[in-house]
Design an enzyme around this catalytic site. Structure first.
Site, PDB file in Angstrom:
ATOM      1  N   GLY A  29       0.824  -1.199   0.000  1.00  0.00           N
ATOM      2  CA  GLY A  29       0.000   0.000   0.000  1.00  0.00           C
ATOM      3  C   GLY A  29       0.854   1.242   0.000  1.00  0.00           C
ATOM      4  N   TYR A  30       0.272   2.334  -0.467  1.00  0.00           N
ATOM      5  CA  TYR A  30       0.977   3.612  -0.547  1.00  0.00           C
ATOM      6  C   TYR A  30       0.504   4.535   0.558  1.00  0.00           C
ATOM      7  CZ  TYR A  30       3.023   1.993  -4.776  1.00  0.00           C
ATOM      8  OH  TYR A  30       3.766   1.258  -5.661  1.00  0.00           O
ATOM      9  N   LEU A  31       1.458   5.071   1.306  1.00  0.00           N
ATOM     10  CA  LEU A  31       1.159   6.012   2.382  1.00  0.00           C
ATOM     11  C   LEU A  31       1.201   7.445   1.860  1.00  0.00           C
ATOM     12  CD1 LEU A  31       3.321   4.285   5.107  1.00  0.00           C
ATOM     13  CD2 LEU A  31       0.863   4.026   4.702  1.00  0.00           C
TER      14      LEU A  31
END
Length: 165
Positions: A29-31
């Site tokens: 996932g991308y923060l």
């Protein structure tokens, strides 16, 4: 400074499975995601996890910094990911002196299979295995970041996934 240099291809058929390792599951996932940088978190099915910062706009080469982090922290961070948490199984294949990473996507991208080869130099010319199809280096539709942040529900491309044969 760490540098990531890679080329990306669609996979044609299933012949790669005969030469691949057992694979490992990945949740990613991308923060933070911007045009020229991203901060992503990954957990692996073997208990590893990492935080990766990528900086750069070119498709072939970017600065990359990767840090191992606690699996519990990484799992918690995934709850805060923007967009979709990608699910895939990564396999490795050694071919003519290069390691090819084959990502077989699940979830909303089920059926998509991408091969990447990391290079030591932009001038490297790896021999392309016969199961590798069209090159998609620089095609944003196949960028993990774009796929994770895309509002589409079907997949990153308007063409069938090349998995027959």
């Amino acid at each position: 400074m760490a540098k990531e240099i890679e080329r990306k291809f669609l996979v044609s058929g299933k012949r790669w499975r005969h030469v691949a390792d057992a694979g490992v599951t990945i949740r990613q996932g991308y923060l933070v995601a911007m045009d020229d940088r991203s901060l992503r978190v990954r957990t692996y099915g073997d208990g590893r996890s990492c935080l990766t910062l990528k900086i750069g706009k070119t498709a072939l080469s970017r600065d990359e910094y990767e840090f191992d982090i606690d699996i519990g922290v990484a799992t918690d961070m995934l709850r805060h990911a923007v967009g979709t948490v990608l699910e895939k199984v990564r396999y490795e294949v050694e071919h003519e002196g290069f390691t090819w990473e084959i990502d077989e996507y699940g979830g909303r991208y089920s059926g998509l299979v991408i091969a990447e080869v990391e290079l030591d130099s932009e001038a490297d010319l790896p021999e392309i295995p016969d199961w590798v199809g069209r090159e998609v280096t620089g095609d944003d539709r196949y960028s993990n970041q774009v796929m994770a942040l895309s509002a589409a529900t079907t997949g990153p491309v308007d063409e069938p996934h090349p998995q027959s044969g």
